[in-house]
Write an enzyme that holds these catalytic residues in place. Structure first.
Site, PDB file in Angstrom:
ATOM      1  CG  HIS A 149      -1.857   1.058   1.358  1.00  0.00           C
ATOM      2  ND1 HIS A 149      -2.014   1.785   2.511  1.00  0.00           N
ATOM      3  CD2 HIS A 149      -2.741   1.557   0.466  1.00  0.00           C
ATOM      4  CE1 HIS A 149      -2.969   2.682   2.334  1.00  0.00           C
ATOM      5  NE2 HIS A 149      -3.422   2.568   1.102  1.00  0.00           N
ATOM      6  CD  GLU A 200      -2.978   2.089  -3.218  1.00  0.00           C
ATOM      7  OE1 GLU A 200      -4.049   2.702  -3.293  1.00  0.00           O
ATOM      8  OE2 GLU A 200      -2.020   2.506  -2.510  1.00  0.00           O
ATOM      9  CG  ASP A 260      -2.933   6.887  -3.349  1.00  0.00           C
ATOM     10  OD1 ASP A 260      -4.012   6.282  -3.399  1.00  0.00           O
ATOM     11  OD2 ASP A 260      -2.097   6.735  -2.421  1.00  0.00           O
ATOM     12  CG  HIS A 301      -3.167   9.295   0.187  1.00  0.00           C
ATOM     13  ND1 HIS A 301      -3.793  10.078   1.143  1.00  0.00           N
ATOM     14  CD2 HIS A 301      -3.953   8.202   0.032  1.00  0.00           C
ATOM     15  CE1 HIS A 301      -4.888   9.481   1.549  1.00  0.00           C
ATOM     16  NE2 HIS A 301      -5.016   8.335   0.894  1.00  0.00           N
ATOM     17  CD  GLU A 320      -7.316   5.227  -4.176  1.00  0.00           C
ATOM     18  OE1 GLU A 320      -6.622   4.582  -3.375  1.00  0.00           O
ATOM     19  OE2 GLU A 320      -8.293   5.918  -3.842  1.00  0.00           O
TER      20      GLU A 320
HETATM   21  O1  G3P Z   1      -5.995   0.596  -1.951  1.00  0.00           O
HETATM   22  C1  G3P Z   1      -7.031   1.100  -1.186  1.00  0.00           C
HETATM   23  C2  G3P Z   1      -6.630   2.235  -0.335  1.00  0.00           C
HETATM   24  O2  G3P Z   1      -5.437   2.789  -0.823  1.00  0.00           O
HETATM   25  C3  G3P Z   1      -7.683   3.278  -0.256  1.00  0.00           C
HETATM   26  O3  G3P Z   1      -7.425   4.183   0.736  1.00  0.00           O
HETATM   27  O4  G3P Z   1      -6.854   6.450   1.450  1.00  0.00           O
HETATM   28  O5  G3P Z   1      -5.106   4.712   1.416  1.00  0.00           O
HETATM   29  O6  G3P Z   1      -5.947   5.651  -0.702  1.00  0.00           O
HETATM   30  P1  G3P Z   1      -6.281   5.293   0.716  1.00  0.00           P
HETATM   31 CA    CA Z   2      -4.755   4.439  -2.285  1.00  0.00          CA
END
Ligand code: G3P
Ligand code: CA
Length: 261
Positions: free
Chosen positions: A16, A43, A45, A58, A126
Protein backbone atom coordinates in the site's frame (compact mmCIF):
# COMPACT_ATOMS: atom_id res chain seq x y z
CA UNK A 1 -7.10 -44.86 2.10
CA UNK A 2 -7.22 -42.47 -0.87
CA UNK A 3 -5.37 -39.29 -0.15
CA UNK A 4 -6.07 -36.17 -2.11
CA UNK A 5 -3.58 -33.33 -2.19
CA UNK A 6 -5.00 -29.83 -2.67
CA UNK A 7 -2.71 -26.88 -3.31
CA UNK A 8 -4.08 -23.59 -2.00
CA UNK A 9 -3.18 -20.46 -3.88
CA UNK A 10 -2.18 -17.60 -1.62
CA UNK A 11 -3.66 -14.12 -2.15
CA UNK A 12 -1.48 -11.61 -3.97
CA UNK A 13 0.23 -9.18 -1.62
CA UNK A 14 -0.03 -5.53 -2.63
CA UNK A 15 2.22 -2.96 -0.93
CA UNK A 16 0.00 0.00 0.00
CA UNK A 17 1.56 3.29 -1.21
CA UNK A 18 4.68 1.17 -1.80
CA UNK A 19 6.44 -0.42 1.16
CA UNK A 20 5.48 2.58 3.29
CA UNK A 21 6.59 0.87 6.50
CA UNK A 22 10.24 1.17 5.44
CA UNK A 23 10.22 4.21 3.10
CA UNK A 24 8.15 7.36 2.57
CA UNK A 25 4.78 6.51 1.01
CA UNK A 26 4.23 6.94 -2.72
CA UNK A 27 7.91 7.48 -3.55
CA UNK A 28 10.28 5.56 -5.80
CA UNK A 29 12.12 4.47 -2.63
CA UNK A 30 8.91 2.83 -1.40
CA UNK A 31 8.25 1.23 -4.78
CA UNK A 32 11.78 -0.14 -5.00
CA UNK A 33 11.64 -1.41 -1.40
CA UNK A 34 8.41 -3.26 -2.19
CA UNK A 35 9.99 -4.88 -5.23
CA UNK A 36 12.93 -6.03 -3.07
CA UNK A 37 10.55 -7.52 -0.49
CA UNK A 38 9.01 -9.60 -3.27
CA UNK A 39 5.43 -8.32 -3.35
CA UNK A 40 3.09 -9.19 -6.18
CA UNK A 41 2.04 -5.60 -6.82
CA UNK A 42 2.46 -2.05 -5.57
CA UNK A 43 -0.47 0.30 -4.91
CA UNK A 44 0.07 4.03 -5.46
CA UNK A 45 -2.21 7.07 -5.76
CA UNK A 46 -2.16 9.30 -8.83
CA UNK A 47 -3.21 12.93 -9.21
CA UNK A 48 -2.50 15.60 -11.79
CA UNK A 49 -0.52 18.84 -11.79
CA UNK A 50 -1.90 22.05 -13.27
CA UNK A 51 0.01 21.41 -16.48
CA UNK A 52 -1.29 17.86 -16.85
CA UNK A 53 1.48 15.66 -15.42
CA UNK A 54 0.22 12.63 -13.45
CA UNK A 55 2.14 12.53 -10.15
CA UNK A 56 2.06 9.95 -7.38
CA UNK A 57 0.79 11.32 -4.07
CA UNK A 58 -2.11 10.54 -1.74
CA UNK A 59 -3.41 13.71 -0.09
CA UNK A 60 -5.23 16.51 -1.95
CA UNK A 61 -2.44 18.88 -0.83
CA UNK A 62 1.35 18.69 -0.55
CA UNK A 63 1.39 19.67 3.12
CA UNK A 64 1.79 16.33 4.91
CA UNK A 65 4.24 14.48 2.68
CA UNK A 66 6.49 17.22 1.27
CA UNK A 67 8.42 20.25 2.48
CA UNK A 68 6.12 22.67 0.66
CA UNK A 69 5.68 24.61 3.92
CA UNK A 70 9.36 25.60 3.77
CA UNK A 71 9.14 26.94 0.23
CA UNK A 72 5.56 28.12 -0.20
CA UNK A 73 3.84 28.40 3.20
CA UNK A 74 1.23 30.59 1.53
CA UNK A 75 0.24 27.72 -0.77
CA UNK A 76 0.78 24.69 1.46
CA UNK A 77 -2.95 23.94 1.70
CA UNK A 78 -3.68 24.55 -1.98
CA UNK A 79 -4.68 21.54 -4.11
CA UNK A 80 -1.93 19.72 -6.00
CA UNK A 81 -3.80 20.54 -9.20
CA UNK A 82 -2.85 24.23 -8.72
CA UNK A 83 0.91 23.51 -8.85
CA UNK A 84 2.92 22.97 -12.03
CA UNK A 85 5.10 19.89 -12.32
CA UNK A 86 8.17 22.11 -12.23
CA UNK A 87 7.06 23.34 -8.80
CA UNK A 88 6.23 19.85 -7.52
CA UNK A 89 9.44 18.19 -8.69
CA UNK A 90 11.59 20.59 -6.59
CA UNK A 91 9.93 19.46 -3.34
CA UNK A 92 11.35 16.95 -0.87
CA UNK A 93 8.90 14.09 -0.29
CA UNK A 94 11.26 12.06 1.90
CA UNK A 95 12.53 14.14 4.84
CA UNK A 96 9.16 14.22 6.62
CA UNK A 97 9.62 10.50 7.12
CA UNK A 98 13.34 10.29 7.86
CA UNK A 99 16.45 12.36 7.13
CA UNK A 100 17.92 9.39 5.25
CA UNK A 101 15.26 9.96 2.56
CA UNK A 102 16.06 13.65 2.09
CA UNK A 103 15.66 14.73 -1.52
CA UNK A 104 13.32 11.90 -2.49
CA UNK A 105 10.97 13.55 -5.00
CA UNK A 106 7.26 13.21 -5.66
CA UNK A 107 7.45 10.74 -8.55
CA UNK A 108 5.58 10.91 -11.80
CA UNK A 109 3.44 7.99 -12.92
CA UNK A 110 5.87 7.50 -15.76
CA UNK A 111 8.76 7.09 -13.31
CA UNK A 112 6.82 4.51 -11.28
CA UNK A 113 6.09 2.52 -14.42
CA UNK A 114 9.78 2.67 -15.34
CA UNK A 115 10.73 1.41 -11.86
CA UNK A 116 8.38 -1.56 -12.15
CA UNK A 117 9.08 -2.54 -15.74
CA UNK A 118 10.94 -5.84 -16.02
CA UNK A 119 10.50 -6.59 -12.30
CA UNK A 120 7.38 -8.74 -12.72
CA UNK A 121 5.71 -6.67 -9.99
CA UNK A 122 2.32 -5.24 -10.95
CA UNK A 123 0.87 -1.78 -10.39
CA UNK A 124 -2.46 -1.14 -8.69
CA UNK A 125 -3.05 2.48 -9.59
CA UNK A 126 -5.60 4.43 -7.57
CA UNK A 127 -7.09 7.38 -9.44
CA UNK A 128 -7.30 9.82 -6.53
CA UNK A 129 -9.75 12.72 -6.17
CA UNK A 130 -10.84 12.61 -9.85
CA UNK A 131 -14.01 14.55 -9.04
CA UNK A 132 -11.93 17.70 -8.47
CA UNK A 133 -9.44 17.08 -11.32
CA UNK A 134 -11.34 16.93 -14.62
CA UNK A 135 -8.20 16.31 -16.71
CA UNK A 136 -6.84 13.51 -14.51
CA UNK A 137 -8.23 10.40 -16.22
CA UNK A 138 -7.25 11.49 -19.72
CA UNK A 139 -3.74 12.37 -18.54
CA UNK A 140 -3.38 9.01 -16.78
CA UNK A 141 -4.65 7.18 -19.86
CA UNK A 142 -2.11 8.94 -22.05
CA UNK A 143 0.80 7.96 -19.79
CA UNK A 144 -0.45 4.38 -19.52
CA UNK A 145 -0.84 4.16 -23.28
CA UNK A 146 2.80 5.20 -23.78
CA UNK A 147 4.59 3.71 -20.78
CA UNK A 148 2.65 0.76 -19.34
CA UNK A 149 3.82 -1.91 -21.81
CA UNK A 150 5.86 -4.37 -19.75
CA UNK A 151 3.98 -3.59 -16.52
CA UNK A 152 0.78 -5.33 -15.43
CA UNK A 153 -1.48 -2.40 -14.46
CA UNK A 154 -4.89 -2.42 -12.80
CA UNK A 155 -6.66 0.88 -12.11
CA UNK A 156 -8.84 1.40 -9.07
CA UNK A 157 -10.93 4.24 -7.68
CA UNK A 158 -13.74 5.01 -5.27
CA UNK A 159 -15.18 7.08 -8.13
CA UNK A 160 -16.99 4.82 -10.61
CA UNK A 161 -17.39 7.55 -13.29
CA UNK A 162 -13.58 7.90 -13.44
CA UNK A 163 -13.26 4.17 -14.02
CA UNK A 164 -15.94 4.28 -16.73
CA UNK A 165 -14.05 7.09 -18.45
CA UNK A 166 -10.80 5.15 -18.25
CA UNK A 167 -12.60 2.11 -19.68
CA UNK A 168 -13.68 4.18 -22.69
CA UNK A 169 -10.14 5.43 -23.25
CA UNK A 170 -8.22 2.25 -22.43
CA UNK A 171 -10.59 -0.73 -22.41
CA UNK A 172 -7.74 -3.21 -22.02
CA UNK A 173 -6.79 -1.94 -18.53
CA UNK A 174 -8.61 -3.88 -15.76
CA UNK A 175 -10.53 -1.71 -13.29
CA UNK A 176 -11.29 -2.25 -9.62
CA UNK A 177 -14.06 -0.36 -7.84
CA UNK A 178 -13.03 0.65 -4.31
CA UNK A 179 -15.88 0.52 -1.79
CA UNK A 180 -16.11 1.00 1.97
CA UNK A 181 -18.18 -2.17 2.49
CA UNK A 182 -18.60 -5.36 0.54
CA UNK A 183 -21.77 -4.77 -1.51
CA UNK A 184 -24.76 -7.10 -1.15
CA UNK A 185 -24.93 -7.63 -4.90
CA UNK A 186 -21.44 -7.60 -6.44
CA UNK A 187 -22.96 -8.71 -9.75
CA UNK A 188 -24.19 -5.12 -10.20
CA UNK A 189 -20.54 -4.14 -10.62
CA UNK A 190 -19.79 -6.78 -13.25
CA UNK A 191 -18.53 -4.03 -15.59
CA UNK A 192 -15.40 -3.96 -13.39
CA UNK A 193 -12.71 -6.61 -12.99
CA UNK A 194 -12.64 -6.32 -9.20
CA UNK A 195 -14.55 -4.87 -6.26
CA UNK A 196 -12.20 -3.83 -3.49
CA UNK A 197 -13.83 -3.36 -0.06
CA UNK A 198 -12.46 -2.50 3.36
CA UNK A 199 -11.12 -5.79 4.75
CA UNK A 200 -13.40 -5.92 7.79
CA UNK A 201 -16.53 -6.30 5.66
CA UNK A 202 -15.48 -9.27 3.53
CA UNK A 203 -16.62 -12.84 4.11
CA UNK A 204 -16.02 -16.06 2.19
CA UNK A 205 -19.68 -15.98 1.04
CA UNK A 206 -19.13 -12.51 -0.37
CA UNK A 207 -15.92 -13.52 -2.17
CA UNK A 208 -17.72 -16.50 -3.70
CA UNK A 209 -20.60 -14.28 -4.90
CA UNK A 210 -18.09 -11.89 -6.44
CA UNK A 211 -16.26 -14.75 -8.17
CA UNK A 212 -19.55 -16.02 -9.61
CA UNK A 213 -20.02 -12.53 -11.07
CA UNK A 214 -16.51 -12.70 -12.58
CA UNK A 215 -15.05 -10.26 -10.05
CA UNK A 216 -11.86 -10.44 -8.03
CA UNK A 217 -11.67 -9.05 -4.50
CA UNK A 218 -8.71 -7.03 -3.22
CA UNK A 219 -9.23 -5.92 0.38
CA UNK A 220 -7.70 -2.83 1.97
CA UNK A 221 -5.88 -2.18 4.18
CA UNK A 222 -5.24 -5.40 6.14
CA UNK A 223 -2.25 -4.91 8.45
CA UNK A 224 -2.74 -6.98 11.61
CA UNK A 225 -2.05 -10.70 11.60
CA UNK A 226 -5.66 -11.60 12.26
CA UNK A 227 -6.91 -9.30 9.49
CA UNK A 228 -4.46 -10.78 7.00
CA UNK A 229 -5.38 -14.35 7.93
CA UNK A 230 -9.09 -13.58 7.89
CA UNK A 231 -8.84 -12.14 4.38
CA UNK A 232 -6.82 -15.12 3.16
CA UNK A 233 -9.33 -17.54 4.69
CA UNK A 234 -12.16 -15.69 2.97
CA UNK A 235 -10.46 -16.49 -0.34
CA UNK A 236 -9.70 -12.97 -1.55
CA UNK A 237 -7.50 -12.64 -4.61
CA UNK A 238 -5.45 -9.79 -3.15
CA UNK A 239 -4.52 -8.13 0.14
CA UNK A 240 -3.51 -4.47 0.11
CA UNK A 241 -1.33 -3.90 3.17
CA UNK A 242 1.00 -1.50 4.97
CA UNK A 243 2.92 -4.57 6.20
CA UNK A 244 3.89 -6.35 2.98
CA UNK A 245 6.80 -8.32 4.43
CA UNK A 246 4.65 -9.56 7.30
CA UNK A 247 1.87 -10.56 4.89
CA UNK A 248 4.25 -12.42 2.59
CA UNK A 249 5.94 -14.24 5.48
CA UNK A 250 2.59 -15.26 6.97
CA UNK A 251 1.02 -16.38 3.72
CA UNK A 252 4.08 -18.26 2.50
CA UNK A 253 4.41 -20.03 5.82
CA UNK A 254 0.79 -21.11 5.92
CA UNK A 255 0.40 -24.78 5.07
CA UNK A 256 -0.15 -24.61 1.35
CA UNK A 257 -0.89 -28.28 1.02
CA UNK A 258 -3.91 -29.92 2.57
CA UNK A 259 -4.21 -33.66 2.71
CA UNK A 260 -7.68 -35.06 2.93
CA UNK A 261 -8.87 -38.63 2.79
O1 G3P B 1 -6.00 0.60 -1.95
C1 G3P B 1 -7.03 1.10 -1.19
C2 G3P B 1 -6.63 2.23 -0.33
O2 G3P B 1 -5.44 2.79 -0.82
C3 G3P B 1 -7.68 3.28 -0.26
O3 G3P B 1 -7.43 4.18 0.74
O4 G3P B 1 -6.85 6.45 1.45
O5 G3P B 1 -5.11 4.71 1.42
O6 G3P B 1 -5.95 5.65 -0.70
P1 G3P B 1 -6.28 5.29 0.72
CA1 CA C 1 -4.75 4.44 -2.28
Amino acid sequence: MNEQITTMRRPRVVAHRGANDVAPENTLAAVTAAVKIGVDAVEVDVQCTRDGVPVVIHDPTLARTTDVALHRPDRMHDPISTFTYDEVRRLDAGSWRDASFAGEPVPTLEQVLDALRATGVGLLLEIKHPESQPALVAAVAEVLRCFSPGVSVTAQSFHAPALHELGRLLPEVPRGLLVRSAPRHPALEAWASAVNPWHGTVTSAYVRRAQLAGLETYVWTANGRSAILRAADAGVEGIITDRPRRALDMLRNRADVQVSS
